[in-house]
Design an enzyme around this catalytic site. Sequence first.
Site, PDB file in Angstrom:
ATOM      1  N   CYS A  47       0.812  -1.226   0.000  1.00  0.00           N
ATOM      2  CA  CYS A  47       0.000   0.000   0.000  1.00  0.00           C
ATOM      3  C   CYS A  47       0.842   1.271   0.000  1.00  0.00           C
ATOM      4  O   CYS A  47       0.333   2.354  -0.295  1.00  0.00           O
ATOM      5  CB  CYS A  47      -0.950  -0.004   1.190  1.00  0.00           C
ATOM      6  SG  CYS A  47      -2.027  -1.438   1.210  1.00  0.00           S
ATOM      7  N   HIS A  74      -3.410   7.206   2.863  1.00  0.00           N
ATOM      8  CA  HIS A  74      -3.811   5.901   2.351  1.00  0.00           C
ATOM      9  C   HIS A  74      -5.160   5.541   2.973  1.00  0.00           C
ATOM     10  O   HIS A  74      -5.364   5.707   4.173  1.00  0.00           O
ATOM     11  CB  HIS A  74      -2.743   4.866   2.727  1.00  0.00           C
ATOM     12  CG  HIS A  74      -3.169   3.467   2.463  1.00  0.00           C
ATOM     13  ND1 HIS A  74      -3.771   3.083   1.291  1.00  0.00           N
ATOM     14  CD2 HIS A  74      -3.088   2.338   3.242  1.00  0.00           C
ATOM     15  CE1 HIS A  74      -4.043   1.794   1.337  1.00  0.00           C
ATOM     16  NE2 HIS A  74      -3.641   1.320   2.509  1.00  0.00           N
ATOM     17  N   ASN A 117     -10.151  -0.242   0.456  1.00  0.00           N
ATOM     18  CA  ASN A 117      -8.691  -0.107   0.417  1.00  0.00           C
ATOM     19  C   ASN A 117      -8.188  -0.591  -0.948  1.00  0.00           C
ATOM     20  O   ASN A 117      -8.201  -1.794  -1.212  1.00  0.00           O
ATOM     21  CB  ASN A 117      -8.093  -0.939   1.564  1.00  0.00           C
ATOM     22  CG  ASN A 117      -6.575  -0.881   1.596  1.00  0.00           C
ATOM     23  OD1 ASN A 117      -5.941  -0.400   0.661  1.00  0.00           O
ATOM     24  ND2 ASN A 117      -5.996  -1.385   2.668  1.00  0.00           N
TER      25      ASN A 117
HETATM   26  O1  UT7 Z   1      -3.341  -1.209   3.800  1.00  0.00           O
HETATM   27  C1  UT7 Z   1      -3.072  -1.835   5.029  1.00  0.00           C
HETATM   28  C2  UT7 Z   1      -4.062  -2.904   5.166  1.00  0.00           C
HETATM   29  N1  UT7 Z   1      -4.723  -3.197   6.358  1.00  0.00           N
HETATM   30  C3  UT7 Z   1      -5.181  -2.373   7.333  1.00  0.00           C
HETATM   31  O2  UT7 Z   1      -4.926  -1.222   7.412  1.00  0.00           O
HETATM   32  C4  UT7 Z   1      -6.061  -3.027   8.350  1.00  0.00           C
HETATM   33  C5  UT7 Z   1      -5.838  -2.499   9.748  1.00  0.00           C
HETATM   34  N2  UT7 Z   1      -6.795  -3.112  10.669  1.00  0.00           N
HETATM   35  C6  UT7 Z   1      -8.102  -2.767  10.679  1.00  0.00           C
HETATM   36  O3  UT7 Z   1      -8.521  -1.911   9.923  1.00  0.00           O
HETATM   37  C7  UT7 Z   1      -9.000  -3.428  11.693  1.00  0.00           C
HETATM   38  O4  UT7 Z   1      -8.226  -4.192  12.586  1.00  0.00           O
HETATM   39  C8  UT7 Z   1     -10.084  -4.353  11.024  1.00  0.00           C
HETATM   40  C9  UT7 Z   1     -11.101  -3.489  10.279  1.00  0.00           C
HETATM   41  C10 UT7 Z   1      -9.432  -5.329  10.084  1.00  0.00           C
HETATM   42  C11 UT7 Z   1     -10.822  -5.103  12.115  1.00  0.00           C
HETATM   43  O5  UT7 Z   1     -11.422  -4.206  13.021  1.00  0.00           O
HETATM   44  P1  UT7 Z   1     -11.247  -4.421  14.589  1.00  0.00           P
HETATM   45  O6  UT7 Z   1     -12.039  -3.388  15.254  1.00  0.00           O
HETATM   46  O7  UT7 Z   1      -9.774  -4.475  14.879  1.00  0.00           O
HETATM   47  O8  UT7 Z   1     -11.938  -5.823  14.773  1.00  0.00           O
HETATM   48  P2  UT7 Z   1     -11.310  -7.120  15.420  1.00  0.00           P
HETATM   49  O9  UT7 Z   1     -10.400  -7.813  14.484  1.00  0.00           O
HETATM   50  O10 UT7 Z   1     -10.814  -6.800  16.796  1.00  0.00           O
HETATM   51  O11 UT7 Z   1     -12.636  -8.016  15.584  1.00  0.00           O
HETATM   52  C12 UT7 Z   1     -13.696  -7.657  16.445  1.00  0.00           C
HETATM   53  C13 UT7 Z   1     -14.837  -8.637  16.237  1.00  0.00           C
HETATM   54  C14 UT7 Z   1     -14.388 -10.088  16.227  1.00  0.00           C
HETATM   55  O12 UT7 Z   1     -15.397 -10.851  16.848  1.00  0.00           O
HETATM   56  P3  UT7 Z   1     -15.214 -11.356  18.356  1.00  0.00           P
HETATM   57  O13 UT7 Z   1     -13.977 -12.213  18.349  1.00  0.00           O
HETATM   58  O14 UT7 Z   1     -15.060 -10.106  19.183  1.00  0.00           O
HETATM   59  O15 UT7 Z   1     -16.480 -12.096  18.622  1.00  0.00           O
HETATM   60  C15 UT7 Z   1     -14.356 -10.439  14.759  1.00  0.00           C
HETATM   61  O16 UT7 Z   1     -14.580 -11.815  14.530  1.00  0.00           O
HETATM   62  O17 UT7 Z   1     -15.438  -8.387  14.968  1.00  0.00           O
HETATM   63  C16 UT7 Z   1     -15.517  -9.627  14.255  1.00  0.00           C
HETATM   64  N3  UT7 Z   1     -15.423  -9.333  12.816  1.00  0.00           N
HETATM   65  C17 UT7 Z   1     -16.501  -9.076  12.067  1.00  0.00           C
HETATM   66  N4  UT7 Z   1     -17.814  -9.022  12.367  1.00  0.00           N
HETATM   67  C18 UT7 Z   1     -18.655  -8.723  11.355  1.00  0.00           C
HETATM   68  C19 UT7 Z   1     -14.303  -9.258  12.049  1.00  0.00           C
HETATM   69  N5  UT7 Z   1     -14.650  -8.953  10.791  1.00  0.00           N
HETATM   70  C20 UT7 Z   1     -16.006  -8.836  10.780  1.00  0.00           C
HETATM   71  C21 UT7 Z   1     -16.934  -8.518   9.767  1.00  0.00           C
HETATM   72  N6  UT7 Z   1     -18.241  -8.489  10.108  1.00  0.00           N
HETATM   73  N7  UT7 Z   1     -16.580  -8.271   8.505  1.00  0.00           N
END
Ligand code: UT7
Length: 368
Positions: free
Chosen positions: A114, A254, A284
């Site tokens: 990215c 980004h 993204n």
């Molecule tokens: O260009 C660089 C590329 N990447 C990035 O910049 C990504 C950086 N990271 C992020 O943007 C965030 O970490 C994410 C958007 C990927 C995830 O958000 P988060 O607030 O960190 O969520 P999390 O991974 O802590 O997950 C929280 C909950 C989990 O459930 P439990 O374990 O609390 O029951 C996940 O399973 O949200 C759940 N979850 C979802 N629920 C509904 C994860 N993805 C989804 C989804 N829909 N799509």
Amino acid sequence: MTRYAHIIGWGMSVPTHILTNEDLAKMVDTNDEWIQSHTGIRERHIAGPRETTATLAFDAAAKALSVSGIPARHIGLIIVATSLPEYHFPSTACIVQDQLGASRAAAFDILAACSGFIYALSVASQMIISGAYENALVIGSETLSRLIDWNDRSTCVLFGDGAGAVVLQSSETPGGILSIALHADGSGGDLLIVPAGGSHLPASLETIEDNKHTIVMNGREVYRFATRAMVSSTLEVVEKAGLSLDDIRLVIPHQANRRIIESAAKNLELPLDRFFINIDRYGNTSSASIPIALCEAIDTHLIHPGDHIVMVAFGAGLTWGSAVVKWVATGARKPTRYVWAQRLLARARHTARHASRQVGDLLWGKNE
Ligand code: UT7
């Protein structure tokens, strides 16, 4: 004579098909509310069978050339930043060079995920400032939808496809790319990775059965790194340019997650309206996200001659980087006619080459 590298052309291209959060909710266990509140994304563009990293790159580049008014044969250098090139080789940049008819240009790809556009911009601007080239094309183009595990809700909601391009030109007028800061930390390589398909784990029946050709990400760790990198990189590059944050008219970050941008704004103590955000419509798009955002910021008249802008990116590698640009370009030409002419020419070249290969095969009996 002191040389400067000015951005004098810009263009973007996204696939026609739009995938909304509601569409995704029918594919995996997710919903619009979660995606919007955790990422800021509403929809993304997804490449169709005839759209590839090269076709999107070509389209964006043709538009950027049209805006610049520079004929393709005057381009000395083409760099494509991409995480998913058309092939392992030849480079996507060579394909675009051929399709544009940029017969005098050197061409190569850069992989910095990215952050790729900022890395490519750095190389091209240094080449111009050193006097090696007069005009260069810098393109970020991605079809990451082809690397997504559509059963993995933690990644499939994030990414979209698209391309953006700029034309850089040498000038004696002060301005253009004023400073660049690039960084990498390979120890974080496994935080965002496509495990198979390269030298380490070549494609095999096992890698396909084990689903190793798709993006694997530790979202929380990448998030933590991103919020730090955006702030430190912005401060570093602004200082390098001899400016202060008060001098910056617009930050083009980004577009990975709206919350990352909001956190950066808060920690930099800048109002959020100083940040350009279009992640809601594109998701993204990796190395394409900054040039796409730049095009939209220009089109919505948020950038004016004399403005200082910051572009700041982070991504797999880990990599991060930023640039300060003093904007000099004024109004843009309408790209339509030129782009259509370029597309027709590219198609004609492709057909002619195909026909000549078939004639060769007939003459030398390959089809017998
Ligand atoms: O260009 C660089 C590329 N990447 C990035 O910049 C990504 C950086 N990271 C992020 O943007 C965030 O970490 C994410 C958007 C990927 C995830 O958000 P988060 O607030 O960190 O969520 P999390 O991974 O802590 O997950 C929280 C909950 C989990 O459930 P439990 O374990 O609390 O029951 C996940 O399973 O949200 C759940 N979850 C979802 N629920 C509904 C994860 N993805 C989804 C989804 N829909 N799509």
